[in-house]
Each structure stands twice: as structure tokens, then as C-alpha cells.
Design an enzyme around this catalytic site. Structure first.
Site, PDB file in Angstrom:
ATOM      1  CG  HIS A  95      -3.077   2.827   2.115  1.00  0.00           C
ATOM      2  ND1 HIS A  95      -3.445   2.419   1.331  1.00  0.00           N
ATOM      3  CD2 HIS A  95      -3.112   2.120   3.342  1.00  0.00           C
ATOM      4  CE1 HIS A  95      -4.062   1.152   0.922  1.00  0.00           C
ATOM      5  NE2 HIS A  95      -3.729   0.980   2.422  1.00  0.00           N
TER       6      HIS A  95
ATOM      7  CB  CYS B  34      -0.864   0.269   0.787  1.00  0.00           C
ATOM      8  SG  CYS B  34      -2.349  -1.174   1.455  1.00  0.00           S
TER       9      CYS B  34
ATOM     10  CG  ASN C  95      -6.401  -0.620   1.640  1.00  0.00           C
ATOM     11  OD1 ASN C  95      -6.000  -0.487   0.680  1.00  0.00           O
ATOM     12  ND2 ASN C  95      -6.714  -1.514   2.672  1.00  0.00           N
TER      13      ASN C  95
END
Length: 329
Positions: free
Chosen positions: A240, A116, A270
Site C-alpha cells: 500500500h 486502504c 496515497n
């Protein structure tokens, strides 16, 4: 990490684009797959839906083409394509090569896997290439996490989705946008979030939360220190998009209110490497970023990796041209 040298040739973002698959999985849809409900997911994650389907190369090409069109850059002039992804379509070759062909580029192309944190890793890498002489780089972050997500597992299945975000980076006259940066990894914690080859994501939720909050805040602090700025100087944080609780707790540690962050996870989930560029594009499209303002990119991911960068938004900065290059002695 060091402050960006003032003598280094910098770069600016001149275009951006995004891509999301058409298929949407809502929290209500997940109720039939696992022991959960919409209210529980919203409260703990801030997510209401996520997109699934598509391929990493296909979504990357779509976002990359949109970024190129937005920038007005001739694809033939792109020097390098960097694709941040943790879900390549094949083990070999790099998905960047497939995207290169789809976009009709003639340049170097490679993947970066920092989970990520990947897109910020790729952005810092692209600035380094430009400092060494490259002029135009396409930086893409894409993940198709539905391929490694168990949607019967309440621990992970509520979180992840697919998406892509891209920017065109062009060499500038002078220092450019990036003022400071930080890249980090804590390999001792890699077992907190992983997927074996051919397997699905496995996560120790409490450990990831504990590590993530500290890693994001520490990395952001180091990037701000290297840039010579403080939290009050930051106009917008582009984090993020992991979980609203992680974002909120990290910003609390930094002393930055949540309303100074770009949040898109409610509609995307996500998306790993795609989450920061998706949030950046959303903020830009909504005119949340003014010329001269400071942005803080910050991410964390499996590894456990972390990456941050402080950027002064300057879309009208003069671009580097061959005529402006110093003559060889």
C-alpha cells in the site's frame, strides 16, 4: 490464516488496467493552501504530486475497461465485479452497480470497504468465489479521496489523491497463483484514522505510523507463513502506497530491501484502495516481474485493517475450461 488448499480451484491474473484523473496537485500547489513546502512533504512522505477529480464509478470503469481489453476477455463472460472503495459516489447503491452498467456487464456486483487494505481483501474474496465455481472476476480498487480530504490540513492534505487500478482474474487448472493470505482488523484502533459521514479525514499521525508498521509486517509474515515461504523467497513486494517511511520501516522489519518494492506514491500520493493495483500495474508494465517469481501484496488502512497475499506470478498457467471440468458422477 490457512494455507490455500491445494485442492481448491485457483486463479491467475490475465489483464490489468489503471486510471488517474487529469488534474494534478503538486507539493508546490499545496504551499498556497497550508503551512508546508515541497521539501518538507518529500522528506516525510516521498510524495511529489497527487491526482484529483473524477468520480469513483468513472475511474473504475476506465480502469476496468483497460483490464478487460488487456486480458482479451469478453465482458459478457465476467461472473462478478468486485469494487474495493472507501469513497462510493452514493450511499446507495453500491458504486459497483454503476460500473457494471458502464462496462455492459451482466453479473453480480458489489463494493468492499476495507479502506486502504480493500483491494487485497477483494482479491482474496475473488479467489474464494472462483474456488466455489466462478470463472472470471473483475477486481477493481478505486478511491476519490479529494472529496473527503481537507487540503488546508497539513496532517492529511499532503497525503491523499484519486486513482483506480483493476485486474481480471480467471479460473486456472490447478492451484493457480495465490499461495497464502491473511486478513486482519484491529477495531480498537479505528479512531486513529476516520471520516464521519459527510466529514473529512481525521488522523492521529504518530499512532497510524506506529500501528501501520507493525500491522503490515505482521500480516505479511502470516501470509508468508501460510504460503510456506520466507522473506528471501519474495522477488517483489507490492505495498500500500501510504508513506515512504511506513513502507521502508515495514520492509526493514521483514528483512526485505526497499529496492525490492514497487513504489508509485511519488506521483500518485496515497490512493487508498487503488494504491496496490496501481503499483502492481506499474511493475508489470516495467517488466519487473518474471514468470515463476513470488509477489507479496501487503496493505493496511483505517479500521485498522490489514491484508496480505503471496502470489506466484504465472501468466502462462493453463486456464480452466468447461472441457477440463470433472464430469458429474
Amino acid at each position: 490464516m490457512p494455507r490455500t488448499p491445494t485442492a481448491a480451484r485457483g486463479a491467475i491474473i490475465t489483464g490489468w488496467g489503471t486510471a488517474l484523473p487529469d488534474k494534478v496537485v503538486t507539493n508546490v500547489d499545496l504551499e498556497s493552501m497550508m503551512d508546508t513546502n515541497d521539501a518538507w512533504i518529500r522528506e516525510r512522505t516521498g510524495i511529489t504530486q497527487r491526482h484529483v477529480g473524477g468520480t469513483t464509478a468513472g475511474l473504475s470503469a476506465e480502469a476496468g475497461r483497460a483490464a478487460l481489453d488487456h486480458s482479451g476477455v469478453d465482458p459478457a463472460t465476467i461472473d462478478t465485479l468486485i469494487l474495493a472503495t472507501t469513497t462510493p459516489d452514493r450511499t446507495v447503491p453500491a458504486s459497483a452497480s454503476t460500473v457494471q452498467e458502464a462496462l455492459g456487464l451482466s453479473c453480480g456486483a458489489f463494493d468492499v470497504n476495507a479502506a486502504c487494505s480493500g483491494w487485497v481483501y477483494a482479491l482474496v474474496t475473488a479467489h474464494g468465489l472462483i474456488a466455489m465455481g466462478a470463472e472470471k472476476i473483475l477486481v477493481i480498487g478505486t478511491d476519490t479521496l479529494d472529496r473527503i480530504t481537507d487540503y488546508t490540513d497539513r496532517n492529511t492534505g499532503i497525503l491523499f489523491g484519486n486513482g483506480s487500478g483493476a485486474v481480471v482474474l480467471e479460473a486456472a487448472e490447478g492451484a493457480g497463483q495465490m499461495l497464502g493470505w491473511d486478513l486482519d482488523s484491529v477495531g480498537a484502533a479505528e479512531s486513529a484514522l476516520f471520516a464521519e459521514v459527510g466529514g473529512v479525514l481525521e488522523m492521529e499521525g504518530r499512532e497510524v505510523f506506529r500501528r501501520a508498521v507493525r500491522l503490515m509486517a505482521d500480516s505479511a509474515t502470516k501470509a508468508m507463513e501460510s504460503a510456506g515461504v520466507v522473506a528471501d523467497d519474495i522477488s517483489l513486494v507490492v505495498p500500500h502506497q501510504a508513506n515512504i517511511r511506513i513502507i521502508s520501516a515495514s520492509l526493514d522489519r521483514l528483512g526485505i530491501p526497499l529496492d525490492r518494492a514497487s513504489i508509485v506514491l511519488d506521483s500518485t500520493g496515497n490512493t487508498s484502495s487503488a494504491s496496490v493495483p496501481l503499483a502492481l500495474a506499474d511493475a508489470l508494465d516495467k517488466n519487473r516481474i518474471a514468470d515463476g517469481e513470488l509477489l507479496l501484496f501487503v496493505g493496511f488502512g483505517a479500521g485498522m485493517s490489514a491484508a496480505s497475499a503471496v502470489v506466484r506470478w504465472s501468466p502462462d498457467a493453463p486456464l480452466f475450461t468447461a472441457r477440463s471440468a470433472p464430469e458429474a458422477s
